[in-house]
Design an enzyme around this catalytic site. Structure first.
Site, short mmCIF file in Angstrom:
data_model
loop_
_atom_site.label_atom_id
_atom_site.label_comp_id
_atom_site.label_asym_id
_atom_site.label_seq_id
_atom_site.Cartn_x
_atom_site.Cartn_y
_atom_site.Cartn_z
N GLY A 16 -15.34 4.75 38.56
CA GLY A 16 -15.38 5.93 39.43
C GLY A 16 -16.79 6.30 39.80
N ALA A 17 -17.62 5.30 40.10
CA ALA A 17 -19.07 5.48 40.18
C ALA A 17 -19.57 5.95 41.54
CB ALA A 17 -19.77 4.17 39.82
N TYR A 157 -1.53 15.83 36.23
CA TYR A 157 -2.94 15.65 35.85
C TYR A 157 -3.15 16.10 34.41
CZ TYR A 157 -8.02 16.22 35.82
OH TYR A 157 -9.36 16.15 35.51
#
Length: 346
Positions: A16-17, A157
């Site tokens: 997730g960079a 989530y």
């Protein structure tokens, strides 16, 4: 205590960079001399980030990866090993949310969220341990304050972050039992000023928002990089995260009632949701890549609690935990007063 390398001597993998916490962590790790292997779904954004970091003299390599795909994560690890010969820290950061009542959310969307948020962490953790088992290193999983306490309208989530906590705690104990020199840390941020709500799938009629207080992504990145050098079991980012965790544990029914009264409204903005709104649940939204956050005016740039707890000894953590419990109790008293008949609700 297990000894970890300085960041300037490390090879760090970050998923997730290309957005938010992952992007901030990558830039901060680069500034401290780490070699980086960066993963995200957007090949274009990864290429731009790789170019940016290499222009600063950083050894950085981007690998397009969907963390929900086990084979893709295995390939990510193989690229890191082929490129640098080792992995010293692995950061499982990739994540996404969905706003809406649980009954409204399609099963396809619920499963996609879990594929990224939970199975992405599982895939990354198992690859990290496989390659760090002999020489040691740090496994860092990004959970959330909702790893401990749930919020409505983000039910799946919250469930995924509960699952991340359970998995992280289990693999930590198994590694410690076998004497494997891998430090395992769970990061639990409060609400963070990133592109979180923009990327989220939205089933509501208005745009989602994160309830205050919000904290800067740099605080989460600092916690991640601290855990890369100093083993620590959990790090709460933002005092609010600790208060919510402690309060939710000791006063669960009260926190339920507070959420029922306030958290529906606090997650709904006044802006109507677009009919064909874009999100990043199933594929990246290229227009929102390479953004650390929204720079909202009320964002907290510092957290005294987090700075005090990073690398703290057990006695200090116990004292701070007692303080958080007192803060949660005081908050509960205020909430009870607000819920009395005739009390003003906003």
């Amino acid at each position: 205590m297990m000894r970890l390398k300085k960041l300037s001597e490390q090879v760090v993998v970050i998923t997730g960079a290309t957005s938010g916490i992952g992007l901030t962590t990558a830039r901060m790790a680069a500034a401290r001399g780490a070699k980086l292997v960066l993963a995200a779904r957007s090949e274009e954004a990864l290429g731009q980030l790789e170019q940016e970091l290499r222009a600063r003299g950083v050894e950085a390599f981007g690998v397009p990866t969907d963390v929900g795909d086990q084979d893709a994560v295995e390939s990510l690890a193989h690229v890191a090993m082929a490129r640098f010969g080792r992995i010293d820290t692995w950061v499982n950061n990739a994540g996404i949310s969905i706003y809406g009542r649980t009954e409204q959310v399609s099963m396809e969307d619920q499963r996609r969220l879990f594929q990224t948020n939970f199975w992405g962490v599982v895939h990354g953790s198992l690859e990290a341990v496989k390659h760090m088992r002999k020489h040691g290193g740090a496994l860092i999983n990004v959970g959330s304050e909702v790893s401990d306490v749930t919020v409505p309208l983000q039910g799946m989530y919250s469930a995924s972050k509960h699952a991340v906590k359970g998995f992280t705690d289990a693999i930590r104990m198994e590694l410690e039992k076998d004497g494997v020199p891998v430090s395992v840390t769970l990061i639990k941020p409060a609400g963070i000023d990133t592109m979180f709500t923009v990327h989220a799938k939205n089933y509501m009629d208005v745009e989602p928002k994160l309830p205050a207080p919000l904290y800067a992504p740099e605080l989460v990145a600092e916690a991640i990089l601290s855990a890369a050098e100093t083993p620590q079991r959990d790090i709460f980012v933002g005092g609010a995260a600790k208060v919510n965790s402690v309060g939710g544990f000791h006063m669960p029914r009260l926190f339920d009632k507070y959420s029922e009264a306030f958290m529906f409204g606090q997650q709904r903005s006044r802006q109507r949701s677009a009919e064909h709104r874009r999100d990043a649940l199933h594929s990246p939204d290229e227009s929102q890549e390479l953004k650390q956050g929204r720079n909202l005016p009320d964002t907290h740039r510092n957290s005294a609690y987090t700075r005090l707890t990073m690398g703290a000894n057990p006695m200090k953590l116990a004292l701070l935990g007692g303080g958080a419990l007192m803060a949660a109790w005081m908050l509960s008293q205020n909430r009870q007063r607000q819920e009395q008949p005739g009390a003003q609700q906003h």
